[in-house]
Design an enzyme around this catalytic site. Structure first.
Site, PDB file in Angstrom:
ATOM      1  N   ASP A 247       0.912  -1.227  -0.043  1.00  0.00           N
ATOM      2  CA  ASP A 247       0.046   0.078  -0.081  1.00  0.00           C
ATOM      3  C   ASP A 247       0.896   1.110   0.119  1.00  0.00           C
ATOM      4  O   ASP A 247       2.085   1.189   0.184  1.00  0.00           O
ATOM      5  CB  ASP A 247      -1.058  -0.034   1.303  1.00  0.00           C
ATOM      6  CG  ASP A 247      -2.281   0.884   0.868  1.00  0.00           C
ATOM      7  OD1 ASP A 247      -3.298   0.399   1.602  1.00  0.00           O
ATOM      8  OD2 ASP A 247      -1.974   1.686   0.180  1.00  0.00           O
TER       9      ASP A 247
HETATM   10  C1  GLC Z   1      -4.412   4.145  -0.154  1.00  0.00           C
HETATM   11  C2  GLC Z   1      -5.366   3.150  -0.085  1.00  0.00           C
HETATM   12  C3  GLC Z   1      -5.351   2.032  -1.052  1.00  0.00           C
HETATM   13  C4  GLC Z   1      -5.217   2.519  -2.236  1.00  0.00           C
HETATM   14  C5  GLC Z   1      -3.867   3.183  -2.335  1.00  0.00           C
HETATM   15  C6  GLC Z   1      -3.384   3.869  -3.653  1.00  0.00           C
HETATM   16  O1  GLC Z   1      -3.787   4.663   0.963  1.00  0.00           O
HETATM   17  O2  GLC Z   1      -5.032   2.451   1.313  1.00  0.00           O
HETATM   18  O3  GLC Z   1      -6.570   1.267  -0.970  1.00  0.00           O
HETATM   19  O4  GLC Z   1      -5.363   1.636  -3.329  1.00  0.00           O
HETATM   20  O5  GLC Z   1      -3.444   4.178  -1.234  1.00  0.00           O
HETATM   21  O6  GLC Z   1      -4.221   4.742  -3.878  1.00  0.00           O
END
Ligand code: GLC
Length: 707
Positions: A247
């Site tokens: 993430d």
């Molecule tokens: C965010 C979220 C995740 C998302 C990623 C990219 O922090 O936790 O669900 O896909 O970053 O945007």
């Protein structure tokens, strides 16, 4: 490949178009040309994508194409209802269709990967990310997982309209402490395996191309560094052979978790756990060279990760056709059909929680209708959380939808108060509008930004002065015996028992997306019968949370005649609205439950039939749920477990039969050793319109050894 080029393939950085986390990214162009960035997120638009792709393919040393990824969570430019709302359809075909439509639209913008489906089971509406998920039940989550992965990826991942699906957030993110996003999670391995793993197992079976670990720690071990869950369970037990993408900045945040002293150690923990791509932390590019020097990782591990990333790019057709996604503009007719689908799905996602005296559907063309509240004419809010494309202002509001559907009706509009402001001065105008109208439509609830990521709420009533507005309007309407229909916009179940008790009708609209107003008007006008069923229980009080149907009985289950049993002094144990609750414009009676065989062994299938009669005056769709309850087992089993659902549409007076067939293997559970077991003994089979036991038909059969 040089080490720098290898680490480039293990790096995903934002290209500055949309921010979904702490902004770290700079300009990626030089790094793309140098081959030290191989993946980008949050950039879309065919021209821009192709411009950067051309640099990678034609100007870098190795010409490895870029992977462009985006959060396509509930549509791309055409917005469908938020995932929690779509779960309310209980319709796998619709879930897959909306995903494939979103994929086509995002691919036309050059995207090849979506960070979806989000599969976090949530039983805590304080957690704002409940909005993005499948609701409270793991079996439902598994059905959503399978449908969404197949919808996004299609039959052939190399197709121009296919997106690689990323099952997220692996795993057990939903039970964050106190419902506070990113907070620690500390639950039993049994709960992890019984509740939070099943949707991901289903996503892997469906062929999900990638998985994203959660930000959180599980009992002190951050998922981004969780070797057992990522290697032994996900890749070992579940057989996942795709890409694991971290993430946003999660690898660097291992330092904040307190398990890494610096970026090289954080990078080593993540690589050793099996994370292939570092999203936004620059931990692999800057940290792994030092990790190698320190002997914390081996070159072969980097090569294996690079191989998985390049394999995914190959499967996506990026090497053979790096410009195919975005090469063809979609025809206007395609976009129009997609908007129509968004309208249909949105209408089916609406959950009619209450409809006293059948005030809905509206009588034909009322003379005057008053639309009151801060969500009545709020186009931007209809988008809900996780709408990544620029707001093109084309969302249909409730006000616009009603005016379009009721051309002969005078539709008054008073916002009354802001969504979250302190000013009550507009309430008087709202009360005056009540005096002119034959029916009141209250549009209340949350702003889109009050759910989704980093949007937990400790109070789950209406924000700002909305309750004061609603009460004033209800009181004025009561004096005139004017019906009040309350429409609730939210990314979660709200705690509004006072509204449910006073409004004549309550419609949960969640955030319906681009066609919100038309969908709501279709239901209010009776053009469409509501059929949505809530995928999460609605608490009476925050103090009940977590309140969900699959609870174990405990040794002193609630008994109103016995003080020393599990209950509250101040509220009932039951939620305000149970999982699966949702009214329609029909009136259904279930009867003649038939369950066979009466003795079931593990190799057979459970066959369930139930008759359904529509005693109402309108055609409507009824969804029937199949639950089981293992009354005596080596481990205390939940009072209800969801094992199936099916829908039937019936004309007034029409009788039909719903059949459900469930493999007996679905009746296994995790025994004392946490391994699946099929135990002989009695089991209850329960069928009905929701998880409210009072309305379930039940029969008991016997599970027997196959012999
Ligand atoms: C965010 C979220 C995740 C998302 C990623 C990219 O922090 O936790 O669900 O896909 O970053 O945007």
């Amino acid at each position: 490949m040089t080490l720098a080029e290898k680490l480039g393939q293990l790096t995903m950085t934002a290209a500055g178009y949309a921010v979904t986390g702490p902004v770290i990214a700079g300009d990626s162009t030089a790094a793309i040309r140098a081959g030290t960035i191989g993946n980008l997120l949050n950039l879309f638009g065919a021209d821009r994508v192709h411009e950067l792709q051309r640099i990678a393919v034609e100007e870098s040393r190795l010409g490895i194409p870029l992977l462009f990824a985006l959060d396509v969570i509930h549509g791309h430019r055409t917005l469908f209802p938020i995932p929690l709302a779509e779960a309310a359809l209980f319709d796998p075909a619709a879930w897959a269709l909306s995903a494939s439509e979103a994929a086509a639209e995002a691919a036309a913008d050059g995207i090849a990967m979506t960070f979806a489906p989000m599969l976090d089971v949530s039983r805590d509406p304080r957690w704002g990310r409940s909005a993005e998920g499948p609701g409270e039940d793991p079996w439902l989550g598994a059905q959503v997982a399978q449908a969404k992965v197949r919808g996004f990826q299609g039959p052939e991942l190399a197709a121009a309209q296919a997106l690689a699906a990323v099952a997220k957030h692996y795993c057990a993110y939903g039970p964050v402490t106190a419902g506070r996003d990113y907070a620690s999670v500390d639950i039993s391995e049994r709960s992890v395996r019984e509740v939070h793993l099943p949707p991901f197992a289903a996503a892997v079976r469906a062929g999900a191309a990638a998985v994203m670990p959660a930000f959180t720690d599980l009992a002190g071990i951050p998922l981004t560094a969780h070797r057992e869950l990522l290697q032994d369970v996900l890749r070992g037990e579940l057989g996942f052979d795709g890409v694991i993408v971290s993430d946003y900045n999660a690898i660097a945040e291992l330092i904040r978790h307190g398990v890494a002293a610096d970026l090289p150690q954080a990078a080593a923990l993540a690589l050793n756990a099996g994370v292939d791509i570092d999203m936004m932390a620059n931990a692999y590019r800057a940290g792994l060279p030092v990790s190698l020097e320190r002997g914390l990782v081996q070159p072969a591990q980097i090569d294996r990760a690079v191989h998985r990333v390049l394999t995914l790019k190959q499967r996506l057709g990026l090497f053979d056709h790096p410009y195919q996604r975005g090469a063809v503009r979609e025809a206007p007719a395609t976009l129009a059909a997609r908007r129509q689908l968004a309208r249909t799905v949105a209408a089916q996602s609406l959950v009619l929680l209450r409809n006293e005296r059948s005030v809905l559907p509206l009588a034909d063309s009322p003379r005057c209708l008053a639309v009151i509240g801060p969500l009545a004419d709020a186009a931007a809010e209809m988008r809900g959380p996780w709408a990544m494309t620029p707001d093109d202002g084309t969302q249909v509001t409730v006000l616009a939808g009603l005016r379009s559907a009721l051309p002969a009706t005078e539709v008054l509009h008073v916002a009354g108060v802001e969504i979250d402001g302190a000013d009550r001065s507009g309430i008087a105008a709202a009360v005056r509008a009540v005096a002119q109208a034959e029916i009141i439509v209250l549009c209340l609830g949350e702003a889109a930004g009050m759910s989704g990521e980093a949007a937990s709420r400790a109070h789950l009533d209406l924000p700002g002065q909305q309750r004061a507005l609603a009460q004033a309007v209800i009181d004025a309407a009561r004096e005139r015996r004017t019906p009040v229909v309350a429409i609730l916009f939210s990314g979660r179940p709200l705690v509004v028992p006072w509204l449910a008790e006073q409004a004549d009708a309550v419609l949960a609209a969640w955030f319906p997306g681009s066609e919100a107003g038309h969908a709501i008007a279709d239901v209010l006008s009776g053009r469409v019968s509501p059929c949505g069923r809530t995928p999460m229980a609605w608490p009476r009080a925050v103090g009940q949370i977590p309140v969900y149907f699959a609870q174990r009985p405990g040794g002193r289950p609630a008994d109103s005649n016995n003080h020393f049993t599990s209950r509250y002094l101040d509220v009932p144990n039951e939620p305000l609205f149970a999982f699966g609750h949702g009214l329609s414009y029909g009136r259904f009676r279930l009867s003649n439950l038939q369950v066979s065989p009466r003795q079931l062994n593990e190799r057979e299938r459970l066959e369930v039939r139930v008759d359904v009669l529509n005693e109402g005056s309108r055609t409507a769709r009824e969804t029937v749920f199949l639950f089981t309850h293992d009354v005596l087992a080596s481990v205390s089993r939940p009072l209800l477990e969801l094992k199936g659902f099916a829908a039937i549409e019936l004309q007034p007076g029409e009788r039909g039969t719903v059949t459900l067939s469930v493999p007996a293997t679905e009746l296994r559970f995790l025994g004392l050793d946490l391994r699946p077991v099929f135990e002989a003994g009695e089991i209850e089979i329960l069928v009905g319109p929701s998880a409210d036991r009072r309305h379930l038909l039940a029969q008991t059969i016997e599970l027997i050894d196959a012999g």
